[in-house]
Design a protein around this motif. Structure first.
Motif, mmCIF file in Angstrom:
data_model
loop_
_atom_site.group_PDB
_atom_site.id
_atom_site.type_symbol
_atom_site.label_atom_id
_atom_site.label_comp_id
_atom_site.label_asym_id
_atom_site.label_seq_id
_atom_site.Cartn_x
_atom_site.Cartn_y
_atom_site.Cartn_z
ATOM 1 N N GLN A 97 11.577 8.744 8.554
ATOM 2 C CA GLN A 97 10.830 9.571 7.746
ATOM 3 C C GLN A 97 10.767 8.503 6.316
ATOM 4 N N VAL A 98 11.758 7.823 5.808
ATOM 5 C CA VAL A 98 11.967 7.212 4.706
ATOM 6 C C VAL A 98 11.137 5.964 4.745
ATOM 7 N N GLY A 99 11.100 5.361 5.647
ATOM 8 C CA GLY A 99 10.776 3.984 5.973
ATOM 9 C C GLY A 99 9.089 4.079 6.195
ATOM 10 N N GLN A 141 0.937 -1.250 0.018
ATOM 11 C CA GLN A 141 -0.056 -0.026 -0.174
ATOM 12 C C GLN A 141 0.822 1.287 0.126
ATOM 13 N N GLY A 142 2.132 1.063 0.162
ATOM 14 C CA GLY A 142 3.075 1.952 0.247
ATOM 15 C C GLY A 142 3.179 2.854 1.329
ATOM 16 N N LEU A 143 2.571 2.220 2.398
ATOM 17 C CA LEU A 143 2.635 2.693 3.827
ATOM 18 C C LEU A 143 4.039 2.567 4.536
ATOM 19 N N LEU A 144 4.927 1.449 3.835
ATOM 20 C CA LEU A 144 6.098 1.377 4.540
ATOM 21 C C LEU A 144 6.873 1.181 3.274
ATOM 22 N N HIS A 145 8.330 1.796 3.406
ATOM 23 C CA HIS A 145 9.158 1.739 2.297
ATOM 24 C C HIS A 145 10.434 0.578 2.598
ATOM 25 N N GLY A 146 10.267 -0.273 1.842
ATOM 26 C CA GLY A 146 11.503 -1.234 2.333
ATOM 27 C C GLY A 146 11.350 -2.622 1.833
ATOM 28 N N PHE A 147 11.643 -3.672 2.430
ATOM 29 C CA PHE A 147 11.343 -5.039 1.963
ATOM 30 C C PHE A 147 11.569 -5.824 3.249
ATOM 31 N N ILE A 148 11.141 -7.137 3.264
ATOM 32 C CA ILE A 148 11.106 -8.138 4.324
ATOM 33 C C ILE A 148 11.974 -9.143 4.082
ATOM 34 N N HIS A 193 13.564 -12.289 9.658
ATOM 35 C CA HIS A 193 12.266 -11.839 10.295
ATOM 36 C C HIS A 193 12.497 -10.452 10.724
ATOM 37 N N ARG A 194 13.097 -9.693 9.469
ATOM 38 C CA ARG A 194 13.227 -8.304 9.759
ATOM 39 C C ARG A 194 12.804 -7.316 8.583
ATOM 40 N N PHE A 195 12.515 -6.367 9.006
ATOM 41 C CA PHE A 195 11.990 -5.420 7.896
ATOM 42 C C PHE A 195 13.011 -4.444 7.683
ATOM 43 N N ALA A 196 13.660 -4.523 6.496
ATOM 44 C CA ALA A 196 14.832 -3.242 6.093
ATOM 45 C C ALA A 196 14.022 -1.888 5.268
ATOM 46 N N ILE A 197 14.583 -0.914 5.645
ATOM 47 C CA ILE A 197 14.172 0.252 5.092
ATOM 48 C C ILE A 197 15.297 0.528 3.839
ATOM 49 N N THR A 198 14.798 0.917 2.741
ATOM 50 C CA THR A 198 15.653 1.083 1.564
ATOM 51 C C THR A 198 15.758 2.487 1.198
ATOM 52 N N GLY A 199 16.547 3.062 0.380
ATOM 53 C CA GLY A 199 16.534 4.484 0.044
ATOM 54 C C GLY A 199 17.065 5.705 0.992
ATOM 55 N N VAL A 200 17.688 5.132 2.229
ATOM 56 C CA VAL A 200 18.166 6.114 3.014
ATOM 57 C C VAL A 200 19.479 6.592 2.713
ATOM 58 N N LYS A 201 19.531 8.119 2.631
ATOM 59 C CA LYS A 201 20.566 8.704 2.282
ATOM 60 C C LYS A 201 20.970 9.639 3.553
#
Length: 577
Positions: A528-530, A502-509, A514-522
């Motif tokens: 704010q990104v995730g 749905q775009g409410l989280l930004h990343g992958f599993i 068993h972790r959710f990783a936030i991508t695109g963080v600079k």
């Protein structure tokens, strides 16, 4: 001997028709009690000279006074107005205001006849009278619907057949169907330019009544919960009406309110917000009750879209008493407090009856729970998430992605679910109930199907009759019920995956870790990104077009019902000349 007062009245009506003064005609055709003394005298003369069995004589009397219309008008136009005047006089003669059901039927018949006159060349002149009759009929129908003791003896007189099933047409709906005919007459006006707008930029002819009649229909359809009929109104307007902005503010605000309500009921919350926000902005500040109605659904739509009302907004006059209803919901969503949110959305909650009455409880309960889970994931990350570490290997510098432990999120979710179920630590909370409910808290979904073992009803005495003696043979071999299921890792992963989609989280599993990783963080903060703002995500994906809201007149597309001039066209396959 001729009735002098009636003759004088008909002579004045004839003069009004010649002048085509619709406002004056509506002022002359008084029908609501108490009638002025002059009209009481007219009623007495009608009863004396034209009793019930003298319909033809009354018709001839009206014919002798009603003038011929302008050159080019057909005789049928004059006849329809004459029959309307006959119906008006018989209404005055026969109406008994002490019998509201009979009054409603007579008024509906009078409106029907006025709509036939609306189709004539003097339709614009008759339009104010049609609007007045429609308003009175709508008010009377809603009033009768609120007093069931007056209509409980009514038998089904009208029905519509749909999908081989007969559905009863209520008194309110039958009134709306009559008014809808007047709406169609206004919408189908063909005089003037195709755009329906005159040289001054105003709707021309009967088109001035489009939204007046539509709003009355919508009021009745919403009252009797016939949204399918309301959908037809919106569809017809979207295809044929001049732009909404050309009509008076009161008509615009009312129409956009009902359009927003319709979109809200069909889960188009972003479009509903667009219509309701415009209605709220254009509604006069002194119209507190109207602004309050709009504000309730506008605020609900915005909460579902992730925008919460500020304290300053809730201090406005139209928002009196709404802070205590909406602020706890917003607080539970912001904190990711699943237990408090479900408790507040429970049918036994303090304001549940008010939410049900406004028809917003299910939307808040179902749609906002997604936001609660999103906030719970965000809160878990801020409490125990990894911000990402920078590592160096020789000349290569790498930064690990910030991650959220799904196990930590599972722990918090399990704790909150136990609070919902009434658990104390690991033991089900016993309250003596045997129906799967726990106090006034919202019941876990699984409790619909099974009971916790600790709440299994105690065995009956040998000579006691069991409360449910019948057992369906198909269920005879069902195993003993298990306690309601608490979240597990698969459920948490499914929820997080849904939030990502749905775009409410930004990343992958990472299923292995068993972790959710936030991508695109600079350079930005991981949180704010995730966890992007809900409103920004929905707004970026939403379609800004609002069906039913005509903002500008579009060029008609080729389609059924259009007349195309093919004179001079070459045969198919002919070489160009």
């Amino acid at each position: 001997m001729s009735p002098p007062t009636l003759d004088q009245f008909l002579g004045e009506i004839a003069g009004i028709i010649k002048e085509k003064n619709g406002t004056q005609l509506q002022e002359y055709l008084i029908y609501e009690p108490p009638l002025p003394p002059l009209y009481n005298k007219i009623v007495s003369e009608i009863k004396q000279f034209y009793p019930t069995n003298s319909q033809k004589a009354l018709e001839n009397k009206c014919i002798s006074f009603i003038p011929e219309y302008d050159e080019g008008d057909d005789g049928g136009s004059r006849t329809s107005f004459i029959m309307f005047m006959v119906k008006y006089f018989t209404f005055l003669r026969d109406v008994n205001v002490d019998n509201l059901i009979e009054t409603h039927d007579l008024l509906k018949a009078l409106l029907n006849q006025s709509i036939l006159a609306l189709s004539s060349s003097i339709g614009v002149t008759v339009l104010p009278t049609v609007v007045s009759l429609s308003r009175t009929l709508a008010r009377l129908a809603i009033g009768l619907d609120k007093r069931p003791e007056l209509i409980e003896h009514l038998i089904k007189r009208e029905s519509v057949v749909e999908n081989e099933a007969t559905e009863r047409v209520t008194l309110v709906e039958s009134s709306a169907n009559v008014i809808r005919e007047a709406f169609k007459k206004c919408l189908s006006e063909r005089s003037g330019p195709p755009s329906g707008v005159d040289s001054n930029g105003k709707p021309e002819g009967r088109r001035v009544g489009i939204y007046l009649m539509a709003n009355l229909c919508l009021k009745l359809f919403f009252h009797c919960r016939k949204l399918r009929s309301a959908e037809q109104i919106f569809g017809n307007i979207y295809q044929q009406s001049p732009p909404l902005g050309l009509f008076p503010a009161a008509q615009r605000v009312t129409f956009l309110y009902y359009l927003g309500r319709y979109l809200f009921a069909n889960n188009h919350f972003y479009r509903a917000q667009l219509a309701l926000q415009t209605a709220y902005d254009q509604c006069h500040a002194q119209c507190i009750s109207q602004r309050r109605l709009i504000f309730i659904y506008l605020t609900t739509s915005n909460i579902i879209l992730g925008r919460f009302p500020s304290s300053r907004l809730l201090q406005r006059p139209e928002a009196a008493g709404l802070a205590e209803k909406f602020q706890p919901i917003c607080a539970a969503i912001a904190k990711g407090d699943l237990a408090s949110f479900r408790k507040y959305m429970d049918l036994d909650a303090q304001h549940a009856e008010w939410f049900l009455q406004k028809r917003i409880l299910l939307q808040l309960s179902n749609r906002c729970e997604v936001l609660v889970w999103r906030s719970l994931a965000r809160r878990t990350f801020t409490l125990s998430g990894s911000q990402g570490a920078v590592t160096s290997q020789g000349d290569v510098t790498r930064k690990a992605a910030p991650t959220l432990s799904l196990q930590d999120m599972l722990t918090l979710a399990t704790l909150l679910e136990k609070r919902v179920l009434g658990y104390a630590e690991d033991t089900p909370k016993s309250n003596g109930l045997t129906n799967g409910h726990t106090g006034t808290q919202r019941t876990h979904t699984n409790a619909i199907f099974v009971f916790p073992k600790a709440q299994t009803p105690p065995p009956q005495e040998a000579d006691a009759e069991p409360p449910y003696s019948y057992v369906d043979p198909d269920l005879a071999d069902v195993v003993d019920p298990e306690p309601p299921l608490l979240p597990n890792m698969e459920i948490i992963e499914s929820i997080v995956a849904s939030l990502i989609e749905q775009g409410l989280l930004h990343g992958f599993i990472s299923h292995a870790q068993h972790r959710f990783a936030i991508t695109g963080v600079k350079d930005a903060r991981p949180v704010q990104v995730g966890f992007p703002r809900v409103w920004d995500v929905i707004k970026a994906r939403a379609n800004k077009e609002v069906p039913g809201w005509v903002k500008e007149r579009k060029a008609p597309a080729f389609g059924p019902g259009m007349v195309v001039n093919l004179s001079g066209a070459r045969p198919a396959g002919a070489a160009p000349g």
